[in-house]
Design an enzyme around this catalytic site. Structure first.
Site, mmCIF file in Angstrom:
data_model
loop_
_atom_site.group_PDB
_atom_site.id
_atom_site.type_symbol
_atom_site.label_atom_id
_atom_site.label_comp_id
_atom_site.label_asym_id
_atom_site.label_seq_id
_atom_site.Cartn_x
_atom_site.Cartn_y
_atom_site.Cartn_z
ATOM 1 C CG ASN A 274 4.874 7.753 8.329
ATOM 2 O OD1 ASN A 274 5.325 7.004 7.476
ATOM 3 N ND2 ASN A 274 5.174 7.616 9.609
ATOM 4 C CD GLU A 275 5.273 3.438 9.650
ATOM 5 O OE1 GLU A 275 5.421 3.487 10.886
ATOM 6 O OE2 GLU A 275 6.062 2.828 8.899
ATOM 7 C CG HIS B 207 7.056 10.737 9.014
ATOM 8 N ND1 HIS B 207 7.317 9.939 7.919
ATOM 9 C CD2 HIS B 207 7.600 10.087 10.067
ATOM 10 C CE1 HIS B 207 7.994 8.868 8.297
ATOM 11 N NE2 HIS B 207 8.179 8.940 9.607
ATOM 12 C CD GLN C 100 11.883 9.729 12.138
ATOM 13 O OE1 GLN C 100 11.018 9.650 11.286
ATOM 14 N NE2 GLN C 100 12.574 8.690 12.548
#
Ligand SMILES: *[C@@H]1O[C@H](CO)[C@@H](O)[C@H](O)[C@H]1NC(C)=O
Ligand SMILES: *[C@@H]1O[C@H](CO)[C@@H](O)[C@H](O)[C@H]1NC(C)=O
Ligand SMILES: *[C@@H]1O[C@H](CO)[C@@H](O)[C@H](O)[C@H]1NC(C)=O
Ligand SMILES: *[C@@H]1O[C@H](CO)[C@@H](O)[C@H](O)[C@H]1NC(C)=O
Ligand SMILES: *[C@@H]1O[C@H](CO)[C@@H](O)[C@H](O)[C@H]1NC(C)=O
Length: 558
Positions: free
Chosen positions: A263-264, A223, A121
């Site tokens: 992540n998630e 991530h 990101q």
């Protein structure tokens, strides 16, 4: 007043794992290291399974049509004092009687507070220095919804990380949570494929720069940015994750105290396109995560802490007097947290609400597997941005759960942010989040009560005000709504600790700068603004980062 000086460099009192030279003896033998450089025309030469040509072929389906504006690492420039002028004081109304005592609550000295970001990101430079393509490149290479730039450019953090870390130090933040790009380390993603030394060197320097500036790194292995060839449902996922994790943990384990594997992942097996579930991903996620945990503890003998980071915007019953709504809320939590949370935190089976639903293709875990997964997280870590309501579908949960063609099957819960009396539960953002601090204690209390962790880390929380990007730069920097979100959330966190007995161990704001929210730069969650038009990607502190730091200076025990 916020502390505006860099903290002095940190000394770790005890090594967290063997230094890289010794730890490398624990790696698989016969590893090859490479340095690729992308030449898209090289796909036809025949230079072997892992040659430059094979590397170029990996990229064949992905074309970025924006090139990076620069390709050298920038030296940090000092943060000038004019950037560190405190914004106008906040107007503080008299506390209500219920809040009167907050000022006597303190967060412990070792409270983990800081900010978070993630590789894909912010980095840009995705085709540079031998990185392999990841699944996110398939969306990142599209022209972004705002048409401004694509992920190949992003925030140029790959070259500006020193500056970014210097800025966090200048504003006085003690922790920085970031992720490593798997395909910068293992470009092909697969077990036995070459290791990219340039990638390892890059994050070595990110970590060392943090330490040099007195910032403690918190590292997430993945991530969302999985290698193109290794989605969660690929049977090779667990071994490929471990192969990559070994490289990273052996190299950095002596300097990183806190690790998150994934992540998630608990929303990673929901198919964004169809809204359905990719059930094969679930056991792979559990196996991959647990194998990394066991390797770190038992082979590397690391003494740091490992977790897995969950997405969870708590759903409370729309009508707490209606048992169907209560069941819907629990069912929601079972789907989002229980599937991975039960085995990892409790050593227990997938939730019965899930397993008993027609259309759920999960095989119950064996006792051996449950024992292997049990306890493979040292603390709970999640991203409780907001909360909402759950209610049952009009035909009822049971009818839906028994019918694979029901449009709500297998989930069979309806979510809303509109209360029964017609009001929204909070101030709306530019996406799914609402400022709803009235639920923070329930969010934290739920996971504390149900999963009984040793501690709870708020690994991400943050707010993206509606269309912030349309405002003047000055108005974007005066982001009072974000300040309000953070302060309200953190005040409720104090009550959770003191009045509810929840051991909250830390809170990390998302995000440390505006970034690529998976195809959009307009979804601004940043505590800093990034100028995308001046060619320099200049970062500017928003008022919220001062208020964020200030909160902790007021409440963390000296
Ligand atoms: C990038 O690609 C998109 C889609 O193919 C196209 O619309 C756009 O004009 C391209 N931009 C540049 C600078 O080539
Ligand atoms: C999971 O591990 C914990 C800690 O070792 C233990 O107390 C608990 O009984 C285990 N759970 C199951 C279901 O075996
Ligand atoms: C359920 O999963 C198994 C193994 O992953 C697969 O072979 C099977 O086709 C799936 N069944 C359905 C109905 O999707
Ligand atoms: C299952 O759901 C479909 C789609 O809503 C509906 O047409 C059908 O009647 C339902 N079957 C039963 C047994 O309720
Ligand atoms: C970016 O920087 C340029 C040059 O300093 C300035 O003119 C422009 O207003 C800035 N834009 C944003 C959105 O920060």
């Amino acid at each position: 007043m916020a502390h505006l000086i860099a903290l002095s460099a940190l000394c770790f009192s005890a090594a967290l794992a063997s230094p890289p030279g010794q730890a490398s003896k624990l790696l698989p033998t016969g590893l090859t290291t490479t340095s690729y450089s992308l030449n898209r025309d090289a796909t036809t030469s025949n230079d072997g399974q892992y040659g430059q040509s094979a590397y170029a072929s990996l990229w064949a389906s992905i074309t970025y049509n924006t090139s990076v504006p620069f390709t050298t690492t920038a030296s940090p420039t000092p943060v000038v004092s004019s950037e560190l002028v405190f914004p106008p004081a906040l107007y503080t109304p008299c506390p209500s009687s219920a809040d009167a005592c907050i000022s006597c609550y303190k967060l412990p000295k070792d409270f983990i507070w800081g900010v978070a970001g993630s590789a894909f990101q912010i980095e840009g430079g995705l085709q540079q220095d031998g990185r392999g393509p990841g699944a996110l490149d398939t969306i990142g290479s599209l022209p972004n919804t705002d048409g401004l730039a694509n992920a190949e450019v992003s925030n140029m953090n790959y070259y500006l990380y020193k500056q970014d870390i210097a800025r966090l130090a200048a504003i006085g933040l003690p922790y920085y949570s970031f992720s490593i790009s798997w395909t910068r380390i293992v470009p092909f993603g697969t077990v036995g494929s070459p290791i990219n030394e340039a990638g390892l060197k890059h994050y070595d320097d990110v970590i060392n720069t943090c330490i040099q500036y007195g910032i403690k790194p918190i590292v997430t292995l993945v991530h969302v940015d999985l290698p193109l060839a290794i989605p969660y449902e690929n049977p090779e996922f667990p071994d490929a994750l471990l192969y990559y994790a070994k490289q990273v943990m052996a190299r950095y384990g002596d300097r990183v105290e806190y690790w998150a594997t994934l992540n998630e992942p608990n929303i990673g097996y929901q198919n964004r396109a169809t809204g359905g579930y990719i059930w094969d991903a679930v056991p792979n996620i559990l196996n991959g995560h647990a194998s990394v945990y066991h390797w770190y503890k038992e082979v590397l003998k690391g003494t740091g802490q490992i977790t897995i980071k969950f997405a969870n915007n708590l759903a409370v019953p729309l009508d707490s007097n209606n048992p169907d709504d209560t069941r819907a809320a629990i069912r929601y939590q079972d789907y989002i947290l229980g599937i991975l949370g039960n085995p990892i935190f409790l050593g227990t089976q997938y939730p019965s609400e899930v397993l008993s639903t027609a259309g759920v293709n999960l095989t119950a875990l064996t006792a051996t597997k449950l024992a292997y997964f049990n306890g493979t997280a040292d603390f709970w870590s999640f991203d409780p941005y907001t909360a909402g309501f759950a209610t049952s579908p009009s035909n009822g949960i049971d009818a839906c759960a028994a019918n694979t063609t029901d449009p709500n099957n297998p989930y069979c819960v309806i979510n809303t942010n509109v209360q029964n009396d017609g009001w929204l539960n909070g101030q709306a953002s530019f996406a799914y989040a609402y400022i709803a601090p009235q639920y923070v204690r329930q969010q934290l209390g739920y996971v504390w009560d149900v999963y009984k962790p040793k501690g709870v880390l708020i690994a991400e929380f943050g707010f993206n005000p509606y269309m912030e990007f349309t405002k003047t730069v000055e108005a974007q920097l005066y982001d009072l709504e974000r300040t309000y979100y953070y302060q309200a959330f953190l005040r409720e966190t104090l009550k959770s600790i003191y009045e509810d007995g929840v051991n909250v161990i830390g809170a990390l704001g998302w995000s440390f700068q505006d970034n690529d929210e998976f195809t959009s730069y307009d979804q601004q969650y940043g505590l800093q603004h990034v100028n995308r038009t001046n060619g320099l990607f200049t970062r500017s502190f928003k008022r919220s980062i001062f208020d964020f730091v200030d909160f902790f200076h007021e409440f963390v025990e000296k």
